[in-house]
Design a protein around this motif. Structure first.
Motif, PDB file in Angstrom:
ATOM      1  N   VAL A 177      38.669  44.129  33.688  1.00 40.97           N
ATOM      2  CA  VAL A 177      39.131  42.740  33.713  1.00 40.97           C
ATOM      3  C   VAL A 177      37.978  41.794  33.414  1.00 40.97           C
ATOM      4  N   LEU A 178      36.809  42.083  33.950  1.00 42.36           N
ATOM      5  CA  LEU A 178      35.638  41.244  33.666  1.00 42.36           C
ATOM      6  C   LEU A 178      35.350  41.190  32.174  1.00 42.36           C
ATOM      7  N   ARG A 179      35.373  42.360  31.528  1.00 41.68           N
ATOM      8  CA  ARG A 179      35.117  42.398  30.073  1.00 41.68           C
ATOM      9  C   ARG A 179      36.192  41.626  29.318  1.00 41.68           C
ATOM     10  N   ARG A 180      37.443  41.778  29.727  1.00 38.43           N
ATOM     11  CA  ARG A 180      38.534  41.066  29.055  1.00 38.43           C
ATOM     12  C   ARG A 180      38.392  39.565  29.267  1.00 38.43           C
ATOM     13  N   PHE A 181      37.992  39.174  30.465  1.00 36.80           N
ATOM     14  CA  PHE A 181      37.765  37.757  30.752  1.00 36.80           C
ATOM     15  C   PHE A 181      36.708  37.184  29.816  1.00 36.80           C
ATOM     16  N   GLY A 182      35.588  37.881  29.665  1.00 39.85           N
ATOM     17  CA  GLY A 182      34.536  37.411  28.758  1.00 39.85           C
ATOM     18  C   GLY A 182      35.025  37.312  27.323  1.00 39.85           C
ATOM     19  N   ALA A 183      35.820  38.277  26.909  1.00 44.75           N
ATOM     20  CA  ALA A 183      36.340  38.267  25.540  1.00 44.75           C
ATOM     21  C   ALA A 183      37.278  37.086  25.315  1.00 44.75           C
ATOM     22  N   LEU A 184      38.102  36.781  26.306  1.00 49.23           N
ATOM     23  CA  LEU A 184      39.024  35.643  26.173  1.00 49.23           C
ATOM     24  C   LEU A 184      38.272  34.319  26.112  1.00 49.23           C
ATOM     25  N   VAL A 185      37.210  34.200  26.893  1.00 52.84           N
ATOM     26  CA  VAL A 185      36.403  32.980  26.829  1.00 52.84           C
ATOM     27  C   VAL A 185      35.753  32.863  25.457  1.00 52.84           C
ATOM     28  N   ALA A 186      35.218  33.961  24.930  1.00 51.74           N
ATOM     29  CA  ALA A 186      34.591  33.937  23.606  1.00 51.74           C
ATOM     30  C   ALA A 186      35.593  33.548  22.523  1.00 51.74           C
ATOM     31  N   GLU A 187      36.832  33.982  22.681  1.00 54.22           N
ATOM     32  CA  GLU A 187      37.874  33.626  21.706  1.00 54.22           C
ATOM     33  C   GLU A 187      38.251  32.157  21.794  1.00 54.22           C
TER      34      GLU A 187
ATOM     35  N   ARG B 197      29.330  37.087  33.621  1.00 54.14           N
ATOM     36  CA  ARG B 197      28.363  37.019  34.721  1.00 54.14           C
ATOM     37  C   ARG B 197      28.818  36.037  35.797  1.00 54.14           C
ATOM     38  N   ALA B 198      29.307  34.876  35.374  1.00 61.00           N
ATOM     39  CA  ALA B 198      29.708  33.860  36.342  1.00 61.00           C
ATOM     40  C   ALA B 198      30.875  34.343  37.196  1.00 61.00           C
ATOM     41  N   LEU B 199      31.869  34.955  36.568  1.00 62.01           N
ATOM     42  CA  LEU B 199      33.010  35.451  37.332  1.00 62.01           C
ATOM     43  C   LEU B 199      32.577  36.567  38.291  1.00 62.01           C
ATOM     44  N   ASP B 200      31.705  37.442  37.827  1.00 59.98           N
ATOM     45  CA  ASP B 200      31.227  38.540  38.661  1.00 59.98           C
ATOM     46  C   ASP B 200      30.513  37.986  39.913  1.00 59.98           C
ATOM     47  N   ARG B 201      29.655  36.977  39.719  1.00 57.26           N
ATOM     48  CA  ARG B 201      28.919  36.380  40.849  1.00 57.26           C
ATOM     49  C   ARG B 201      29.872  35.698  41.822  1.00 57.26           C
ATOM     50  N   ALA B 202      30.811  34.926  41.277  1.00 54.00           N
ATOM     51  CA  ALA B 202      31.739  34.211  42.148  1.00 54.00           C
ATOM     52  C   ALA B 202      32.621  35.194  42.921  1.00 54.00           C
TER      53      ALA B 202
END
Length: 274
Positions: A230-240, A265-270
């Motif tokens: 999910v973290l990787r998918r989240f980063g990909a969606l933000v990049a898109e 990184r931000a989502l992981d930390r939060a």
């Protein structure tokens, strides 16, 4: 021109819409050194109403006067507004933070501003006053492009209304160096455990701030099973979601890549702070 009250400041603004508004001066003075033609200066530093900060909405939000500085946030509002405080810590030097105002950063129309990211993720609003009364603008939409903002020639920003954080926050920033640098790209995120949602704002990766709705929806849908996938998918969606422009500090490709990495990184930390 140095008005002592908000009413006087608005009157001067209406009479002299060509005047350049200054408070902390950290942005305007740079432009003056670059040769900016200034017919007049409207100095708001002595308007007491613009320095006041109070809690509103039964304590659910903080109303920060327009001339609130980054140092004010760090010294007086870090507990209630941790996301904004985290972004404030990355701004320039201590000397600049002592002078620079949050509203000034927005009015300059910097789409890579640290405060813009944090205010956007907090769902803050900008209070604007003018001859026709007071209106409110969503903070993430206030900067309309490089050097431009949603402010009329006869209007002034009077305050920022920032909801108190109800969950963990995180701020991740990439710049040319670790300090004293503008963001090439930055991501702010706030988690809302009761609502089981996230609010995200990206700056430096488009001509305006970006609220990646599909990425926010992913967090809500996957709240009970947030894992590496999910973290990787989240980063990909933000990049898109971003629309970066190249400049001397970074190419479009680099900014898009940075947006995805910083978001992850931000989502992981939060999430770790829940």
């Amino acid at each position: 021109m140095q008005p002592r009250s908000l009413d006087d400041a608005l009157a001067v603004r209406a009479q002299r819409p060509d005047a350049v508004v200054v408070a902390g001066g950290t942005g305007v003075l740079v432009e003056l050194n670059r040769g900016l033609d200034v017919p007049a200066l409207l100095d708001l530093s002595r308007v007491a109403e613009l320095r006041e900060s109070t809690t509103v909405d039964d304590g659910a939000a903080v109303r920060l006067g327009a001339t609130t500085t980054y140092t004010d946030v760090l010294e007086h509002h870090a507990a209630a507004l941790p996301g904004l405080a985290a972004a404030a810590r990355t701004v320039a030097s201590r000397q600049v933070r002592n002078r620079a105002t949050l509203a000034g950063a927005l009015v300059l129309g910097d789409p890579s501003g640290d405060a813009l990211a944090a205010l956007g993720a907090a769902d803050a609003t900008v209070e604007v006053a003018g001859p026709h009364g007071i209106r409110h603008v969503v903070a993430s939409a206030f900067v309309t492009g490089p050097g431009a903002c949603d402010l009329g020639p006869d209007e002034l920003v009077t305050a920022l209304i920032v909801p108190v954080a109800d969950g963990p926050t995180a701020y991740a920033k990439a710049g040319a160096r670790n300090a004293m640098a503008r963001a090439v790209c930055a991501v702010a995120i706030e988690l809302h455990p009761v609502a089981r949602t996230a609010t995200v704002c990206v700056v430096g990766a488009a001509p305006t701030a970006i609220r990646p709705g599909t990425a926010e929806a992913l967090v809500a849908d996957a709240w009970d099973e947030l894992d590496d996938r999910v973290l990787r998918r989240f980063g990909a969606l933000v990049a898109e979601a971003v629309d970066p422009l190249p400049d001397a500090r970074g190419s479009s490709g680099y900014r898009r890549h940075a947006a995805g990495v910083l978001a992850t990184r931000a989502l992981d930390r939060a999430w770790d702070a829940l």
